[in-house]
Design a protein around this motif. Structure first.
Motif, PDB file in Angstrom:
ATOM      1  N   GLU A  28       0.829  -1.215   0.000  1.00 62.72           N
ATOM      2  CA  GLU A  28       0.000   0.000   0.000  1.00 62.72           C
ATOM      3  C   GLU A  28       0.858   1.257   0.000  1.00 62.72           C
ATOM      4  OE1 GLU A  28      -2.324  -0.689   3.461  1.00 62.72           O
ATOM      5  OE2 GLU A  28      -3.733  -2.066   2.459  1.00 62.72           O
ATOM      6  N   ILE A  29       1.981   1.224   0.727  1.00 62.80           N
ATOM      7  CA  ILE A  29       2.901   2.363   0.742  1.00 62.80           C
ATOM      8  C   ILE A  29       3.439   2.607  -0.662  1.00 62.80           C
ATOM      9  CG2 ILE A  29       5.163   3.156   1.549  1.00 62.80           C
ATOM     10  CD1 ILE A  29       4.629   1.654   4.176  1.00 62.80           C
ATOM     11  N   ALA A  30       3.837   1.531  -1.339  1.00 59.85           N
ATOM     12  CA  ALA A  30       4.384   1.667  -2.696  1.00 59.85           C
ATOM     13  C   ALA A  30       3.319   2.174  -3.666  1.00 59.85           C
ATOM     14  CB  ALA A  30       4.942   0.323  -3.159  1.00 59.85           C
ATOM     15  N   MET A  31       2.081   1.681  -3.520  1.00 66.62           N
ATOM     16  CA  MET A  31       1.003   2.126  -4.416  1.00 66.62           C
ATOM     17  C   MET A  31       0.658   3.585  -4.192  1.00 66.62           C
ATOM     18  SD  MET A  31      -1.609  -1.137  -4.789  1.00 66.62           S
ATOM     19  CE  MET A  31      -1.720  -1.548  -3.056  1.00 66.62           C
ATOM     20  N   GLN A  32       0.624   4.007  -2.940  1.00 64.12           N
ATOM     21  CA  GLN A  32       0.301   5.403  -2.637  1.00 64.12           C
ATOM     22  C   GLN A  32       1.339   6.361  -3.194  1.00 64.12           C
ATOM     23  OE1 GLN A  32      -0.184   5.463   1.612  1.00 64.12           O
ATOM     24  NE2 GLN A  32      -2.104   4.303   1.569  1.00 64.12           N
ATOM     25  N   SER A  33       2.586   5.925  -3.204  1.00 62.38           N
ATOM     26  CA  SER A  33       3.658   6.776  -3.745  1.00 62.38           C
ATOM     27  C   SER A  33       3.879   6.533  -5.239  1.00 62.38           C
ATOM     28  CB  SER A  33       4.963   6.519  -2.984  1.00 62.38           C
ATOM     29  OG  SER A  33       5.360   5.164  -3.112  1.00 62.38           O
ATOM     30  N   GLU A  34       3.032   5.660  -5.815  1.00 58.04           N
ATOM     31  CA  GLU A  34       3.122   5.318  -7.247  1.00 58.04           C
ATOM     32  C   GLU A  34       4.526   4.850  -7.625  1.00 58.04           C
ATOM     33  OE1 GLU A  34       1.714   8.655  -9.478  1.00 58.04           O
ATOM     34  OE2 GLU A  34      -0.350   8.415  -8.779  1.00 58.04           O
ATOM     35  N   ASP A  35       5.096   4.059  -6.729  1.00 59.66           N
ATOM     36  CA  ASP A  35       6.431   3.520  -6.944  1.00 59.66           C
ATOM     37  C   ASP A  35       6.290   2.098  -7.489  1.00 59.66           C
ATOM     38  OD1 ASP A  35       9.013   2.557  -6.836  1.00 59.66           O
ATOM     39  OD2 ASP A  35       9.454   3.375  -4.852  1.00 59.66           O
ATOM     40  N   GLU A  36       6.189   1.987  -8.806  1.00 63.02           N
ATOM     41  CA  GLU A  36       5.948   0.697  -9.437  1.00 63.02           C
ATOM     42  C   GLU A  36       7.103  -0.276  -9.225  1.00 63.02           C
ATOM     43  OE1 GLU A  36       3.227  -0.378 -10.817  1.00 63.02           O
ATOM     44  OE2 GLU A  36       2.163   1.499 -10.486  1.00 63.02           O
ATOM     45  N   ALA A  37       8.323   0.232  -9.237  1.00 65.18           N
ATOM     46  CA  ALA A  37       9.487  -0.648  -9.072  1.00 65.18           C
ATOM     47  C   ALA A  37       9.480  -1.309  -7.697  1.00 65.18           C
ATOM     48  CB  ALA A  37      10.780   0.142  -9.278  1.00 65.18           C
ATOM     49  N   THR A  38       9.201  -0.502  -6.654  1.00 64.52           N
ATOM     50  CA  THR A  38       9.144  -1.064  -5.295  1.00 64.52           C
ATOM     51  C   THR A  38       7.981  -2.023  -5.147  1.00 64.52           C
ATOM     52  OG1 THR A  38      10.205   0.889  -4.333  1.00 64.52           O
ATOM     53  CG2 THR A  38       8.904  -0.490  -2.845  1.00 64.52           C
ATOM     54  N   LEU A  39       6.828  -1.672  -5.716  1.00 64.73           N
ATOM     55  CA  LEU A  39       5.664  -2.545  -5.640  1.00 64.73           C
ATOM     56  C   LEU A  39       5.955  -3.891  -6.305  1.00 64.73           C
ATOM     57  CD1 LEU A  39       2.727  -3.033  -4.898  1.00 64.73           C
ATOM     58  CD2 LEU A  39       2.069  -1.967  -7.072  1.00 64.73           C
ATOM     59  N   ASP A  40       6.591  -3.847  -7.464  1.00 68.60           N
ATOM     60  CA  ASP A  40       6.939  -5.077  -8.171  1.00 68.60           C
ATOM     61  C   ASP A  40       7.914  -5.926  -7.350  1.00 68.60           C
ATOM     62  OD1 ASP A  40       6.823  -6.684 -10.692  1.00 68.60           O
ATOM     63  OD2 ASP A  40       8.972  -6.246 -10.712  1.00 68.60           O
ATOM     64  N   LYS A  41       8.875  -5.240  -6.700  1.00 68.78           N
ATOM     65  CA  LYS A  41       9.845  -5.954  -5.860  1.00 68.78           C
ATOM     66  C   LYS A  41       9.145  -6.663  -4.714  1.00 68.78           C
ATOM     67  CE  LYS A  41      11.748  -4.044  -2.413  1.00 68.78           C
ATOM     68  NZ  LYS A  41      12.470  -3.170  -1.446  1.00 68.78           N
ATOM     69  N   ILE A  42       8.218  -5.985  -4.047  1.00 72.05           N
ATOM     70  CA  ILE A  42       7.514  -6.567  -2.907  1.00 72.05           C
ATOM     71  C   ILE A  42       6.612  -7.699  -3.368  1.00 72.05           C
ATOM     72  CG2 ILE A  42       5.901  -6.132  -1.013  1.00 72.05           C
ATOM     73  CD1 ILE A  42       6.886  -3.196  -1.082  1.00 72.05           C
ATOM     74  N   ASN A  43       5.888  -7.489  -4.455  1.00 71.80           N
ATOM     75  CA  ASN A  43       4.981  -8.516  -4.973  1.00 71.80           C
ATOM     76  C   ASN A  43       5.693  -9.840  -5.222  1.00 71.80           C
ATOM     77  OD1 ASN A  43       2.628  -7.001  -4.972  1.00 71.80           O
ATOM     78  ND2 ASN A  43       2.881  -6.278  -7.067  1.00 71.80           N
ATOM     79  N   ASN A  44       6.926  -9.767  -5.658  1.00 70.91           N
ATOM     80  CA  ASN A  44       7.658 -10.961  -6.070  1.00 70.91           C
ATOM     81  C   ASN A  44       8.519 -11.586  -4.972  1.00 70.91           C
ATOM     82  OD1 ASN A  44       7.098 -11.426  -9.024  1.00 70.91           O
ATOM     83  ND2 ASN A  44       7.596  -9.251  -9.038  1.00 70.91           N
ATOM     84  N   ILE A  45       8.466 -11.020  -3.743  1.00 75.19           N
ATOM     85  CA  ILE A  45       9.178 -11.664  -2.631  1.00 75.19           C
ATOM     86  C   ILE A  45       8.605 -13.060  -2.438  1.00 75.19           C
ATOM     87  CG2 ILE A  45       9.607 -11.616  -0.146  1.00 75.19           C
ATOM     88  CD1 ILE A  45       9.470  -8.569  -0.265  1.00 75.19           C
TER      89      ILE A  45
END
Length: 393
Positions: free
Chosen positions: A126-143
Protein backbone atom coordinates in the motif's frame (compact mmCIF):
# COMPACT_ATOMS: atom_id res chain seq x y z
CA UNK A 1 -11.03 -18.68 -12.61
CA UNK A 2 -7.66 -17.97 -11.00
CA UNK A 3 -5.38 -20.91 -10.31
CA UNK A 4 -2.15 -20.86 -8.29
CA UNK A 5 0.38 -23.56 -9.01
CA UNK A 6 2.33 -24.07 -5.79
CA UNK A 7 5.52 -26.10 -5.78
CA UNK A 8 5.66 -28.03 -2.49
CA UNK A 9 7.39 -30.79 -0.56
CA UNK A 10 5.18 -33.22 1.32
CA UNK A 11 5.99 -33.39 5.01
CA UNK A 12 4.89 -35.78 7.76
CA UNK A 13 1.17 -35.66 8.51
CA UNK A 14 -0.05 -33.73 11.55
CA UNK A 15 -2.19 -35.26 14.27
CA UNK A 16 -5.94 -34.67 14.13
CA UNK A 17 -6.99 -33.35 17.54
CA UNK A 18 -10.29 -35.26 17.70
CA UNK A 19 -9.45 -38.59 16.09
CA UNK A 20 -5.84 -38.58 17.36
CA UNK A 21 -4.86 -40.01 13.97
CA UNK A 22 -1.89 -38.62 12.06
CA UNK A 23 -3.92 -37.90 8.96
CA UNK A 24 -3.73 -34.14 8.40
CA UNK A 25 -1.54 -33.55 5.31
CA UNK A 26 1.22 -30.99 5.63
CA UNK A 27 3.24 -29.35 2.87
CA UNK A 28 6.13 -26.90 2.72
CA UNK A 29 6.73 -24.49 -0.16
CA UNK A 30 7.08 -20.91 -1.37
CA UNK A 31 4.59 -18.47 -2.81
CA UNK A 32 4.81 -14.86 -3.91
CA UNK A 33 3.94 -12.14 -1.44
CA UNK A 34 1.34 -10.90 -3.95
CA UNK A 35 -0.53 -14.22 -3.92
CA UNK A 36 -0.29 -14.60 -0.15
CA UNK A 37 -1.63 -11.11 0.54
CA UNK A 38 -4.41 -11.48 -2.06
CA UNK A 39 -5.79 -14.75 -0.71
CA UNK A 40 -5.11 -14.84 3.02
CA UNK A 41 -7.56 -14.55 5.89
CA UNK A 42 -6.76 -14.03 9.57
CA UNK A 43 -9.35 -15.64 11.88
CA UNK A 44 -9.55 -12.95 14.56
CA UNK A 45 -11.27 -13.69 17.83
CA UNK A 46 -14.40 -11.74 18.73
CA UNK A 47 -17.33 -11.92 21.15
CA UNK A 48 -19.94 -12.39 18.41
CA UNK A 49 -22.22 -15.40 18.74
CA UNK A 50 -20.92 -18.40 16.85
CA UNK A 51 -17.48 -16.88 16.37
CA UNK A 52 -14.70 -19.42 15.93
CA UNK A 53 -11.80 -17.02 15.58
CA UNK A 54 -8.74 -17.35 17.78
CA UNK A 55 -6.12 -14.83 16.65
CA UNK A 56 -5.20 -11.90 18.89
CA UNK A 57 -5.45 -8.35 17.50
CA UNK A 58 -2.57 -7.24 15.33
CA UNK A 59 0.09 -4.88 16.71
CA UNK A 60 -0.16 -2.04 14.22
CA UNK A 61 2.92 -0.16 15.40
CA UNK A 62 4.93 -3.33 14.84
CA UNK A 63 3.32 -3.84 11.42
CA UNK A 64 4.01 -0.26 10.35
CA UNK A 65 7.67 -0.41 11.35
CA UNK A 66 8.19 -3.72 9.55
CA UNK A 67 6.31 -2.49 6.46
CA UNK A 68 8.62 0.52 6.13
CA UNK A 69 11.60 -1.78 6.38
CA UNK A 70 10.19 -4.05 3.65
CA UNK A 71 9.49 -1.08 1.40
CA UNK A 72 12.90 0.51 1.84
CA UNK A 73 15.36 -2.37 2.23
CA UNK A 74 15.86 -6.01 1.30
CA UNK A 75 14.20 -8.18 3.90
CA UNK A 76 14.62 -11.93 4.22
CA UNK A 77 11.81 -14.19 5.42
CA UNK A 78 13.47 -17.28 6.91
CA UNK A 79 10.50 -18.39 9.04
CA UNK A 80 7.49 -20.26 7.67
CA UNK A 81 4.08 -18.60 7.59
CA UNK A 82 1.70 -21.34 8.72
CA UNK A 83 -1.47 -21.60 6.61
CA UNK A 84 -4.49 -23.86 6.44
CA UNK A 85 -7.06 -24.55 3.73
CA UNK A 86 -10.40 -25.59 5.21
CA UNK A 87 -11.42 -27.70 2.23
CA UNK A 88 -10.34 -31.34 1.89
CA UNK A 89 -11.17 -31.32 -1.81
CA UNK A 90 -7.86 -29.50 -2.31
CA UNK A 91 -6.24 -32.92 -1.87
CA UNK A 92 -7.66 -33.84 -5.26
CA UNK A 93 -5.54 -31.04 -6.74
CA UNK A 94 -2.26 -32.39 -5.43
CA UNK A 95 -0.18 -33.89 -8.22
CA UNK A 96 3.33 -34.94 -7.26
CA UNK A 97 5.16 -31.82 -6.03
CA UNK A 98 2.47 -29.37 -7.19
CA UNK A 99 -0.72 -28.15 -5.54
CA UNK A 100 -3.15 -26.34 -7.81
CA UNK A 101 -4.93 -23.99 -5.44
CA UNK A 102 -8.10 -22.34 -6.78
CA UNK A 103 -9.13 -19.54 -4.40
CA UNK A 104 -12.74 -19.29 -5.59
CA UNK A 105 -13.17 -23.03 -5.09
CA UNK A 106 -11.07 -23.74 -2.02
CA UNK A 107 -11.71 -20.58 0.03
CA UNK A 108 -9.00 -18.54 1.76
CA UNK A 109 -5.56 -19.36 3.10
CA UNK A 110 -6.18 -19.12 6.84
CA UNK A 111 -3.14 -17.72 8.67
CA UNK A 112 -2.40 -19.80 11.76
CA UNK A 113 0.94 -18.11 12.45
CA UNK A 114 2.61 -15.12 10.80
CA UNK A 115 -0.14 -12.51 10.69
CA UNK A 116 2.28 -9.64 11.34
CA UNK A 117 4.47 -10.66 8.42
CA UNK A 118 1.47 -10.95 6.10
CA UNK A 119 -0.03 -7.62 7.19
CA UNK A 120 3.37 -5.90 6.97
CA UNK A 121 3.71 -7.11 3.38
CA UNK A 122 0.20 -5.81 2.63
CA UNK A 123 1.01 -2.44 4.21
CA UNK A 124 4.32 -2.21 2.33
CA UNK A 125 2.46 -2.76 -0.93
CA UNK A 126 0.00 0.00 0.00
CA UNK A 127 2.90 2.36 0.74
CA UNK A 128 4.38 1.67 -2.70
CA UNK A 129 1.00 2.13 -4.42
CA UNK A 130 0.30 5.40 -2.64
CA UNK A 131 3.66 6.78 -3.75
CA UNK A 132 3.12 5.32 -7.25
CA UNK A 133 6.43 3.52 -6.94
CA UNK A 134 5.95 0.70 -9.44
CA UNK A 135 9.49 -0.65 -9.07
CA UNK A 136 9.14 -1.06 -5.30
CA UNK A 137 5.66 -2.54 -5.64
CA UNK A 138 6.94 -5.08 -8.17
CA UNK A 139 9.84 -5.95 -5.86
CA UNK A 140 7.51 -6.57 -2.91
CA UNK A 141 4.98 -8.52 -4.97
CA UNK A 142 7.66 -10.96 -6.07
CA UNK A 143 9.18 -11.66 -2.63
CA UNK A 144 9.03 -15.42 -2.13
CA UNK A 145 7.48 -16.29 1.22
CA UNK A 146 8.09 -19.73 2.73
CA UNK A 147 4.92 -21.39 3.99
CA UNK A 148 3.76 -24.47 5.80
CA UNK A 149 0.31 -25.64 4.65
CA UNK A 150 -2.14 -28.00 6.32
CA UNK A 151 -5.40 -29.13 4.75
CA UNK A 152 -8.09 -29.68 7.36
CA UNK A 153 -11.64 -28.49 7.84
CA UNK A 154 -11.20 -28.48 11.62
CA UNK A 155 -10.88 -25.01 13.10
CA UNK A 156 -9.95 -26.76 16.33
CA UNK A 157 -6.80 -28.07 14.68
CA UNK A 158 -5.93 -24.54 13.59
CA UNK A 159 -6.36 -23.36 17.17
CA UNK A 160 -4.15 -26.15 18.51
CA UNK A 161 -1.38 -25.34 16.03
CA UNK A 162 -1.66 -21.62 16.84
CA UNK A 163 -1.51 -22.35 20.57
CA UNK A 164 1.40 -24.78 20.29
CA UNK A 165 3.46 -22.33 18.23
CA UNK A 166 2.80 -19.30 20.42
CA UNK A 167 2.82 -20.93 23.84
CA UNK A 168 6.21 -22.48 23.16
CA UNK A 169 7.69 -19.48 21.39
CA UNK A 170 10.34 -17.57 23.28
CA UNK A 171 11.22 -14.01 22.43
CA UNK A 172 14.82 -12.92 22.19
CA UNK A 173 15.78 -11.44 25.61
CA UNK A 174 16.89 -7.82 25.49
CA UNK A 175 20.39 -8.62 26.75
CA UNK A 176 20.89 -11.24 24.03
CA UNK A 177 19.50 -8.91 21.36
CA UNK A 178 21.95 -6.13 22.23
CA UNK A 179 24.89 -8.52 22.14
CA UNK A 180 23.79 -10.01 18.80
CA UNK A 181 23.37 -6.55 17.25
CA UNK A 182 26.85 -5.52 18.37
CA UNK A 183 28.37 -8.67 16.92
CA UNK A 184 26.45 -8.31 13.66
CA UNK A 185 27.93 -4.85 13.22
CA UNK A 186 31.39 -6.13 14.17
CA UNK A 187 31.03 -8.82 11.48
CA UNK A 188 30.27 -6.18 8.85
CA UNK A 189 26.48 -5.79 8.90
CA UNK A 190 26.52 -2.23 7.58
CA UNK A 191 22.79 -2.29 6.89
CA UNK A 192 22.01 -2.86 10.57
CA UNK A 193 24.42 -0.10 11.56
CA UNK A 194 22.69 2.32 9.17
CA UNK A 195 19.31 1.41 10.64
CA UNK A 196 20.60 1.95 14.17
CA UNK A 197 22.09 5.30 13.15
CA UNK A 198 18.72 6.37 11.72
CA UNK A 199 16.93 5.42 14.94
CA UNK A 200 19.66 6.91 17.15
CA UNK A 201 20.57 3.52 18.64
CA UNK A 202 24.12 3.23 17.25
CA UNK A 203 25.54 4.31 20.64
CA UNK A 204 24.52 0.86 21.95
CA UNK A 205 27.18 -0.71 19.74
CA UNK A 206 29.87 1.36 21.48
CA UNK A 207 28.45 0.54 24.90
CA UNK A 208 28.40 -3.19 24.23
CA UNK A 209 32.00 -3.16 22.97
CA UNK A 210 33.16 -1.28 26.05
CA UNK A 211 31.36 -3.62 28.43
CA UNK A 212 32.65 -6.74 26.68
CA UNK A 213 36.19 -5.47 27.21
CA UNK A 214 35.97 -4.27 30.81
CA UNK A 215 34.22 -7.41 32.06
CA UNK A 216 37.27 -9.45 30.97
CA UNK A 217 39.85 -7.06 32.48
CA UNK A 218 41.09 -8.56 35.75
CA UNK A 219 42.15 -5.15 37.09
CA UNK A 220 38.80 -3.53 36.31
CA UNK A 221 36.22 -2.67 38.96
CA UNK A 222 33.65 -4.48 36.79
CA UNK A 223 35.64 -7.66 36.14
CA UNK A 224 33.07 -10.47 35.97
CA UNK A 225 30.39 -8.17 37.38
CA UNK A 226 28.52 -7.49 34.11
CA UNK A 227 26.33 -10.41 33.18
CA UNK A 228 26.33 -11.36 29.51
CA UNK A 229 24.40 -14.43 28.29
CA UNK A 230 26.18 -17.70 29.13
CA UNK A 231 29.00 -16.05 31.06
CA UNK A 232 30.37 -16.66 34.54
CA UNK A 233 29.91 -13.73 36.91
CA UNK A 234 30.61 -12.80 40.50
CA UNK A 235 28.13 -11.36 42.95
CA UNK A 236 26.93 -8.64 42.83
CA UNK A 237 26.55 -8.02 39.11
CA UNK A 238 24.52 -5.99 36.61
CA UNK A 239 22.98 -7.30 33.38
CA UNK A 240 24.64 -6.13 30.17
CA UNK A 241 21.36 -4.70 28.83
CA UNK A 242 20.89 -2.54 31.94
CA UNK A 243 24.53 -1.47 32.03
CA UNK A 244 24.37 -0.51 28.36
CA UNK A 245 21.58 1.92 29.22
CA UNK A 246 23.52 3.35 32.18
CA UNK A 247 26.61 3.86 30.02
CA UNK A 248 24.61 6.14 27.72
CA UNK A 249 25.18 8.94 30.24
CA UNK A 250 28.81 9.03 29.10
CA UNK A 251 28.51 7.96 25.46
CA UNK A 252 25.79 10.51 24.63
CA UNK A 253 27.43 13.39 26.50
CA UNK A 254 28.67 16.52 24.74
CA UNK A 255 32.21 15.66 25.79
CA UNK A 256 32.04 12.37 23.89
CA UNK A 257 30.37 13.95 20.86
CA UNK A 258 33.27 16.38 20.50
CA UNK A 259 36.02 13.73 20.20
CA UNK A 260 36.86 11.69 17.12
CA UNK A 261 37.48 8.37 18.89
CA UNK A 262 34.27 8.03 20.87
CA UNK A 263 34.93 4.42 21.80
CA UNK A 264 38.30 5.03 23.45
CA UNK A 265 37.16 8.22 25.16
CA UNK A 266 33.98 6.68 26.58
CA UNK A 267 35.81 3.59 27.79
CA UNK A 268 38.59 5.61 29.46
CA UNK A 269 36.08 7.91 31.17
CA UNK A 270 33.95 4.98 32.37
CA UNK A 271 36.98 3.17 33.77
CA UNK A 272 38.42 6.32 35.37
CA UNK A 273 35.08 7.13 37.02
CA UNK A 274 34.79 3.74 38.70
CA UNK A 275 38.50 3.45 39.43
CA UNK A 276 38.28 6.82 41.15
CA UNK A 277 35.33 5.57 43.18
CA UNK A 278 37.37 2.53 44.25
CA UNK A 279 40.37 4.72 45.15
CA UNK A 280 38.12 6.88 47.33
CA UNK A 281 36.37 3.93 49.01
CA UNK A 282 38.38 0.70 48.52
CA UNK A 283 36.42 -0.97 51.33
CA UNK A 284 33.28 -1.06 49.16
CA UNK A 285 34.81 -2.87 46.18
CA UNK A 286 36.52 -6.09 45.12
CA UNK A 287 36.25 -8.77 47.85
CA UNK A 288 33.87 -6.53 49.85
CA UNK A 289 31.57 -5.64 46.94
CA UNK A 290 28.90 -8.14 47.95
CA UNK A 291 28.34 -6.25 51.21
CA UNK A 292 27.29 -3.05 49.44
CA UNK A 293 24.62 -2.01 46.95
CA UNK A 294 27.00 0.14 44.89
CA UNK A 295 27.60 -2.47 42.18
CA UNK A 296 24.03 -3.71 42.02
CA UNK A 297 21.68 -2.58 39.22
CA UNK A 298 20.28 0.11 41.53
CA UNK A 299 23.69 1.42 42.57
CA UNK A 300 25.16 1.34 39.06
CA UNK A 301 22.11 3.16 37.73
CA UNK A 302 22.13 6.05 40.23
CA UNK A 303 25.89 6.54 40.13
CA UNK A 304 25.96 6.53 36.33
CA UNK A 305 23.15 9.11 36.36
CA UNK A 306 25.40 11.20 38.60
CA UNK A 307 28.32 11.38 36.13
CA UNK A 308 26.99 14.30 34.00
CA UNK A 309 26.45 16.37 37.15
CA UNK A 310 29.77 15.36 38.69
CA UNK A 311 31.84 16.28 35.62
CA UNK A 312 30.29 19.77 35.69
CA UNK A 313 30.95 20.02 39.44
CA UNK A 314 34.58 19.07 38.80
CA UNK A 315 35.02 21.94 36.32
CA UNK A 316 33.70 24.43 38.86
CA UNK A 317 35.38 23.11 41.99
CA UNK A 318 38.70 21.54 41.08
CA UNK A 319 41.85 23.08 39.67
CA UNK A 320 42.57 22.74 35.96
CA UNK A 321 45.12 19.97 36.55
CA UNK A 322 42.42 17.93 38.34
CA UNK A 323 39.78 18.05 35.61
CA UNK A 324 40.90 15.26 33.29
CA UNK A 325 37.83 13.04 32.99
CA UNK A 326 40.01 10.10 31.97
CA UNK A 327 42.11 10.25 35.15
CA UNK A 328 40.78 8.27 38.16
CA UNK A 329 42.20 10.80 40.64
CA UNK A 330 39.85 13.43 39.21
CA UNK A 331 36.92 11.64 40.83
CA UNK A 332 38.40 10.79 44.24
CA UNK A 333 37.46 14.02 46.02
CA UNK A 334 33.82 14.17 44.82
CA UNK A 335 33.25 10.52 45.68
CA UNK A 336 34.70 11.02 49.15
CA UNK A 337 32.40 13.97 49.66
CA UNK A 338 29.28 12.13 48.47
CA UNK A 339 29.75 9.00 50.56
CA UNK A 340 30.70 10.99 53.67
CA UNK A 341 27.50 13.00 53.27
CA UNK A 342 25.26 9.98 52.61
CA UNK A 343 22.51 9.86 55.21
CA UNK A 344 19.13 8.21 55.55
CA UNK A 345 16.87 5.79 57.37
CA UNK A 346 16.73 2.09 56.54
CA UNK A 347 13.57 -0.05 56.36
CA UNK A 348 13.68 -0.72 60.11
CA UNK A 349 13.85 2.99 60.92
CA UNK A 350 17.53 3.04 61.91
CA UNK A 351 19.63 5.99 60.81
CA UNK A 352 22.56 5.16 58.54
CA UNK A 353 25.30 7.43 57.29
CA UNK A 354 28.54 7.36 55.37
CA UNK A 355 29.52 4.06 53.77
CA UNK A 356 27.07 2.23 56.08
CA UNK A 357 24.29 3.95 54.18
CA UNK A 358 25.30 1.82 51.16
CA UNK A 359 25.38 -1.54 52.94
CA UNK A 360 23.12 -4.18 51.40
CA UNK A 361 19.63 -3.94 52.88
CA UNK A 362 20.42 -0.57 54.43
CA UNK A 363 19.10 2.92 53.71
CA UNK A 364 20.25 3.19 50.08
CA UNK A 365 18.29 0.11 49.12
CA UNK A 366 15.23 1.32 51.00
CA UNK A 367 15.33 4.73 49.32
CA UNK A 368 16.37 3.60 45.83
CA UNK A 369 13.66 1.02 45.15
CA UNK A 370 11.80 1.43 41.86
CA UNK A 371 12.21 4.09 39.22
CA UNK A 372 10.86 6.88 41.42
CA UNK A 373 13.20 5.81 44.23
CA UNK A 374 16.24 5.76 41.96
CA UNK A 375 15.40 9.21 40.58
CA UNK A 376 15.06 10.52 44.12
CA UNK A 377 18.33 8.91 45.21
CA UNK A 378 20.18 10.28 42.18
CA UNK A 379 18.90 13.73 43.19
CA UNK A 380 20.27 13.22 46.70
CA UNK A 381 23.68 12.33 45.29
CA UNK A 382 23.74 15.65 43.46
CA UNK A 383 22.63 17.46 46.61
CA UNK A 384 25.31 15.83 48.74
CA UNK A 385 27.97 16.67 46.18
CA UNK A 386 26.97 20.31 45.75
CA UNK A 387 26.22 21.12 49.40
CA UNK A 388 28.50 23.88 50.76
CA UNK A 389 30.65 23.56 47.68
CA UNK A 390 33.61 25.86 47.33
CA UNK A 391 36.53 26.09 44.94
CA UNK A 392 39.54 24.07 46.03
CA UNK A 393 42.88 24.80 44.45
Amino acid sequence: MEELSLKVIKGPNFKDTLSKENDIPYFIGYMSAKDLVAHHKIPYSSLEKGDDGYQRPAGYARIGAFAKKIANTKVDFPTLVLLNVRDKTLLNFVKGSTITYVPDMHDKLYVMDGQHRVLALKTAMEIAMQSEDEATLDKINNIQIPFGLTITESVLNEMVIFYDVNSNAKGVPANVKEQINARRVAEGDDELLKQMELTGDDWKILANRILEEVVKDYENVWFKRIKFPNTEVMYPNVGNFAMTKYLSNIINSNETKMVSDKLSFSKEVFNAYWDGFRMAWPKAFDENASQYSIQTAMGADVFMRLWPFMKDWIVRNQSSNAQDLRNPRTYVKPFKKIINASFGVDSSGAQKQGLDYWLKGSAAGAQGAGEAGKSSLAGKLEMWLSADEQFTA
